[in-house]
Enzyme design. Structure first.
Site, mmCIF file in Angstrom:
data_model
loop_
_atom_site.group_PDB
_atom_site.id
_atom_site.type_symbol
_atom_site.label_atom_id
_atom_site.label_comp_id
_atom_site.label_asym_id
_atom_site.label_seq_id
_atom_site.Cartn_x
_atom_site.Cartn_y
_atom_site.Cartn_z
ATOM 1 N N ASP A 24 0.858 -1.187 0.000
ATOM 2 C CA ASP A 24 0.000 0.000 0.000
ATOM 3 C C ASP A 24 0.891 1.232 0.000
ATOM 4 O OD1 ASP A 24 -2.056 1.773 0.179
ATOM 5 O OD2 ASP A 24 -2.921 0.944 2.007
ATOM 6 N N ALA A 25 1.137 1.779 -1.191
ATOM 7 C CA ALA A 25 2.083 2.884 -1.353
ATOM 8 C C ALA A 25 1.440 4.139 -1.924
ATOM 9 C CB ALA A 25 3.232 2.447 -2.268
ATOM 10 N N LYS A 26 0.317 3.989 -2.655
ATOM 11 C CA LYS A 26 -0.424 5.100 -3.251
ATOM 12 C C LYS A 26 0.497 5.988 -4.096
ATOM 13 C CE LYS A 26 -3.874 5.038 0.438
ATOM 14 N NZ LYS A 26 -3.281 3.982 1.296
ATOM 15 N N ARG A 27 1.224 5.380 -5.001
ATOM 16 C CA ARG A 27 2.227 6.077 -5.802
ATOM 17 C C ARG A 27 1.655 6.568 -7.130
ATOM 18 N NH1 ARG A 27 4.666 6.272 -1.443
ATOM 19 N NH2 ARG A 27 6.787 5.509 -1.140
ATOM 20 N N THR A 38 -0.855 -0.093 -4.599
ATOM 21 C CA THR A 38 -1.920 0.898 -4.738
ATOM 22 C C THR A 38 -1.346 2.143 -5.391
ATOM 23 O OG1 THR A 38 -1.514 1.738 -2.496
ATOM 24 C CG2 THR A 38 -3.221 0.050 -2.762
#
Length: 303
Positions: free
Chosen positions: A106-109, A133
């Site tokens: 879960d990094a939301k990059r 993510t």
């Protein structure tokens, strides 16, 4: 169990993420995704609120709960907060995860092309993520390096579970005649656009269980995309709505055990009850295993 070598993907070459997820969901008979987000402030007695305590507790959670999980999702921020030593701890935890268990980082990059390409190397090749993510708000171009690999996967933030999600995600965007898209909330436009991103079978959506109407709407718009659903447990999301509308109905997600669905549960498994947090007795590993088993039973494979 067989563990992956550092910097390598866990599964056999050429085996797509959705295939691997379906195999694990079939084996465990659940769509539970184990969130691995150890907060120093909520560690039980015997685990100091420092990196050593965090890694020891995360290892305990992982070993106790992973037999009941279809996937594991570490949140990168909980390890980045300790700097390079925290990332090294995450690498060690990654190597503890059995090779048949998909790992979602879960990094939301997202960023401009050259930066996103380096992010893909860091997440896929160094940390060994099977899926990540990503944020869509820089456009498809900014996440292409994260969704163009046939053996990896990217979950696009669509309608998130946090209380302030609607501030931007519910803003209505104008009709797009070129895409035959009506005037609709931004989250709906993301779901509509994401279907055409990537080479096929590498893109899914993050849709929160705290927004059941939007989740149902996202499924109508994108019947073939796999869903990663946060917001259960501590956030009080709607389990029934997600079991009804979460599995894919067509395309890459449909026709597989679990329908491409993952429910993320983190604090409800890992955080000890109030009595234990104050120093109550009991084996934390047994408590974690019991909580994980109960959540797995609440989140069965229905397809």
């Amino acid at each position: 169990m067989t563990l992956p070598a550092p910097g390598t993907r866990a599964g056999p070459a050429g085996n797509g993420y959705l295939d691997r997820l379906a195999a694990r969901s079939a084996a465990t008979r659940t769509v539970l995704c184990l969130g691995l987000d150890p907060d120093p402030a909520t560690l039980p007695p015997g685990f100091p609120p420092d990196l050593g305590g965090v890694e020891a507790f995360a290892s305990l959670v992982l070993d106790a709960a992973v037999p009941f999980a279809a996937a594991v999702k570490p949140n990168l921020a909980f390890y980045e907060a300790f700097g390079s030593a925290g990332l090294a701890a995450l690498e060690r935890l990654r190597r503890r995860i059995p090779s048949d268990v998909p790992v979602v980082i879960d990094a939301k990059r997202a960023d401009i092309g050259s930066t996103a390409a380096r992010q893909a190397i860091a997440l896929f090749d160094v940390l060994g993520a099977d899926a990540v993510t990503v944020s869509p708000y820089l456009g498809e171009e900014a996440i292409t390096p994260l969704l163009e690999r046939a053996d990896r996967f990217a979950y696009v933030l669509c309608r998130t579970s946090n209380p302030g999600a609607g501030e931007l995600q519910s803003l209505v965007v104008e009709r797009d005649a070129d895409d035959d898209a009506p005037a609709e909330p931004l989250w709906a436009r993301v779901a509509r656009r994401a279907q055409a991103w990537g080479p096929g079978g590498t893109v899914g959506l993050v849709v929160g269980a705290t927004a059941p109407d939007e989740l149902e709407g996202a499924r109508r718009i994108a019947p073939g995309l796999a869903f990663l659903v946060p917001g259960l447990g501590a956030q009080g999301g709607d389990v029934g709505a997600v079991l009804r509308h979460g599995p894919g109905l067509a395309g890459p997600a449909a026709g597989r055990p679990g329908g491409g669905l993952l429910f993320n549960v983190s604090r409800a498994i890992a955080v000890p009850p109030a009595g234990e947090a104050r120093g109550g007795r009991g084996d934390p590993g047994e408590r974690i295993a019991t909580a994980a088993r109960e959540w797995a039973e609440r989140l069965p494979v229905l397809t």
